[in-house]
Scaffold this active site. Structure first.
Site, PDB file in Angstrom:
ATOM      1  N   ASN A 416      -6.358  10.540  -0.254  1.00  0.00           N
ATOM      2  CA  ASN A 416      -6.218  11.843   0.402  1.00  0.00           C
ATOM      3  C   ASN A 416      -5.719  11.692   1.833  1.00  0.00           C
ATOM      4  OD1 ASN A 416      -6.881  14.863   0.357  1.00  0.00           O
ATOM      5  ND2 ASN A 416      -8.044  14.172   2.124  1.00  0.00           N
ATOM      6  N   ASN A 422       0.540  12.682   7.383  1.00  0.00           N
ATOM      7  CA  ASN A 422       1.899  13.061   7.752  1.00  0.00           C
ATOM      8  C   ASN A 422       2.548  13.706   6.530  1.00  0.00           C
ATOM      9  OD1 ASN A 422       4.541  13.286   8.610  1.00  0.00           O
ATOM     10  ND2 ASN A 422       4.642  11.256   9.517  1.00  0.00           N
ATOM     11  N   SER A 457       7.291   2.098   2.123  1.00  0.00           N
ATOM     12  CA  SER A 457       6.720   2.626   3.361  1.00  0.00           C
ATOM     13  C   SER A 457       6.286   1.497   4.294  1.00  0.00           C
ATOM     14  CB  SER A 457       5.529   3.529   3.033  1.00  0.00           C
ATOM     15  OG  SER A 457       4.969   4.067   4.199  1.00  0.00           O
ATOM     16  N   HIS A 461       7.872   0.718   8.030  1.00  0.00           N
ATOM     17  CA  HIS A 461       7.014   0.652   9.209  1.00  0.00           C
ATOM     18  C   HIS A 461       7.165  -0.690   9.932  1.00  0.00           C
ATOM     19  CE1 HIS A 461       5.026   4.223   7.568  1.00  0.00           C
ATOM     20  NE2 HIS A 461       4.424   4.361   8.733  1.00  0.00           N
TER      21      HIS A 461
END
Length: 579
Positions: A416, A422, A457, A461
């Site tokens: 969650n 974001n 992701s 990053h």
């Protein structure tokens, strides 16, 4: 008569109660009514009324949580049902043409199956969550507490500088350094933005206009697809990265260039991804017109605070320029807040860390001492960018959908938390990475789709941090791709209750401490331990281990003139390796 009997009894001095019809009616009344009646006559004290009022308030407070929970549950079900029905109506005939049972089956099927690629995020007019919460005085007080903490940091810095220097030092050398070479940054951004306006839009227009009449549609699509991919990789990928490295831009300036690079790449992909299926559908249906968005719609999308393309978005009727000025002022205040955090909490701790002998106790203390600045930086990044910056641009563009984040602080699971921290980036990853992966490979590969999204992701990053800091040190990649994946599957949505929220916050605090500690130590180690004489190892981050060991060896030799076991044992080994 009854009235005469009562008069005679009162005259004879009898104390017996006279039961008239009026008295009997008074006795039959509820106690509360009699008490109010007696209070009007001055016989009952006011304490009884106050006690009764407090009892009613207590009962209402006990009923309120259950009532609000029930209302929230029904409202959520209603909204989800409404969204599912609207998506179903977009993809099928009107519901009135089908029986009710058939409509219910189709609705259940739509909820449990993957929507077609052309169905995606639904934009609606809604405010940001913090704007609503700041209307509550209790939440606004927390905001005031952070302002008070900033004032304490400012006073502390001014007093220490006054004691050390004998005068007030109002310079902001750190901010001037990290945002240096701004003309290069602006020119790079202008070139990136201009190229993104011209190249993807014109490539799509040329492809769409020639696709229906082309005799080799596959070759036609492959050619333009390769041109677009080449632009994404070379034009937006390598170009800004080369400028950031070749011109030796400072960290914050590099962040601006690289984050804009990533944003424009994602927006270009979304524009092509959303419009190509419409052209293919129109050609398949043999309709005479091919839908091509106007250049004004594409320009609005490039500035809009979303990564999902639509021809139109819900708009507000007016622009509140006072609100825009407030948000930009809060962004500026957050920058100064971060400056004082680094000046007071980070720089004094890490400046001499590379000159101290390494030990496990020092590392553990460094991590725990870095938790406070790490958490404050996390809050500032969230507040300054996801709330203030995006809301300011949304207000100037009259963009009405302000759900850039959700209540991530209430998360009881990392699944969650990733969805709510974001929402802007999560929507892009969900619709263009996760759902497209399932569309190509099938629903049975959900775990593989999730792992691929985490990998992409984490890699992006780490790419941003590597370019901005000037070294590859995959702390965030390991935390994100390893611990993040494990926590996502273990701390999943089945974990409910306050205990799991505490676990989530504890792990988040520790992770921020590790990130701030290790990246700061690496930064200062590279400043004090140059790398000219260190040969390359198979893994770039291993070089820093030898830099750090060699630096410690030199410092230890300075301290005790080569007489310690550290100097006598480690120095020959290092000298033989570095030679």
């Amino acid at each position: 008569m009854a009235g005469d009997d009562c008069v005679r009894k009162r005259q004879s001095g009898s104390t017996a109660t006279c039961k008239t019809p009026e008295n009997e009616e008074t006795e039959r009344r509820p106690e509360s009514e009699r008490s109010f009646q007696n209070s009007s006559n001055g016989w009952v004290e006011v304490d009884h009324v106050i006690t009764r009022k407090m009892q009613l308030i207590a009962e209402a407070e006990q009923l309120k949580p259950a009532f609000m929970k029930e209302v929230d549950s029904h409202f959520t079900e209603f909204v989800n049902s409404l969204v599912a029905k609207s998506a179903l109506l977009d993809s099928s005939s009107p519901a009135s043409l089908f029986p009710a049972s058939c409509a219910e089956k189709e609705l259940h099927k739509a909820k449990n199956s993957r929507a077609p690629p052309e169905h995606g995020k639904i934009f609606t007019a809604r405010r940001s969550l913090l704007d609503e919460l700041f209307e509550v005085s209790h939440i606004r007080t927390i905001y005031h507490m952070f302002i008070a903490l900033l004032i304490v940091f400012i006073l502390s810095t001014l007093l220490v500088d006054f004691i050390d220097e004998g005068r007030l030092v109002l310079g902001f050398d750190l901010l001037v350094f990290v945002f240096g070479k701004f003309p290069v940054v602006f020119c790079t951004w202008l070139c990136m933005f201009s190229a993104t306006v011209v190249v993807p839009y014109n490539l799509f227009v040329w492809w769409a206009q020639g696709y229906s009449s082309s005799s080799h549609r596959g070759v036609h699509s492959f050619f333009y697809g390769m041109l677009f991919t080449l632009f994404q990789i070379a034009g937006l990928g390598l170009g800004p990265t080369y400028v950031a490295v070749a011109y030796a831009l400072p960290p914050a300036s590099r962040f601006i260039v690289i984050l804009e690079q990533v944003r424009l790449v994602m927006k270009g992909h979304s524009f092509i991804r959303e419009n190509v299926p419409r052209v293919l559908s129109s050609v398949k249906d043999k309709s005479g017109t091919v839908h091509i968005p106007r250049i004004s719609q594409y320009l609005y999308f490039l500035f809009a605070p979303t990564l999902i393309y639509r021809d139109s978005y819900p708009r507000n009727p007016t622009i509140r320029w006072g609100y825009v000025a407030t948000k930009f002022a809060q962004v500026l205040g957050s920058l100064f807040y971060a400056y004082y955090i680094f000046v007071r909490l980070c720089i004094p701790q890490f400046r001499n860390s590379s000159q101290e002998t390494f030990n496990l106790r020092g590392l553990v203390l460094c991590i725990f001492n870095s938790i406070l600045p790490g958490v404050l930086i996390l809050f500032l990044v969230f507040f300054a960018f996801l709330h203030c910056w995006l809301n300011a641009f949304a207000e100037m563009l009259r963009f009405a959908d302000r759900m850039f984040y959700k209540d991530w602080w209430n998360s009881t699971s990392y699944a969650n938390y990733y969805r709510t921290w974001n929402v802007v980036v999560h929507d892009w990853l969900y619709y263009y990475a996760y759902r497209d992966f399932l569309w190509f490979f099938g629903k049975k590969f959900r775990a593989a789709a999730m792992l691929s999204v985490f990998t992409v992701s984490a890699a992006v990053h780490e790419y941003v941090l590597s370019i901005c800091f000037g070294f590859f040190y995959p702390v965030l990649f390991c935390l994100f791709s390893c611990f993040g994946v494990v926590f996502n599957f273990t701390l999943n949505d089945r974990r409910k209750g306050p205990f799991w929220n505490v676990i989530m916050w504890t792990s988040l605090f520790l992770g921020q401490g590790v990130i701030i500690c290790l990246y700061s130590q690496e930064w200062y180690a590279r400043q004090y331990c140059p790398t000219e004489n260190v040969s390359a190892w198979p893994f770039p981050w291993d070089n820093q281990l030898w830099e750090w060991l060699s630096c410690l060896a030199v410092q230890e030799e300075w301290k005790i003139n080569g007489t310690s076991p550290f100097s006598s044992v480690l120095h020959p080994f290092l000298r033989s390796y570095l030679a």
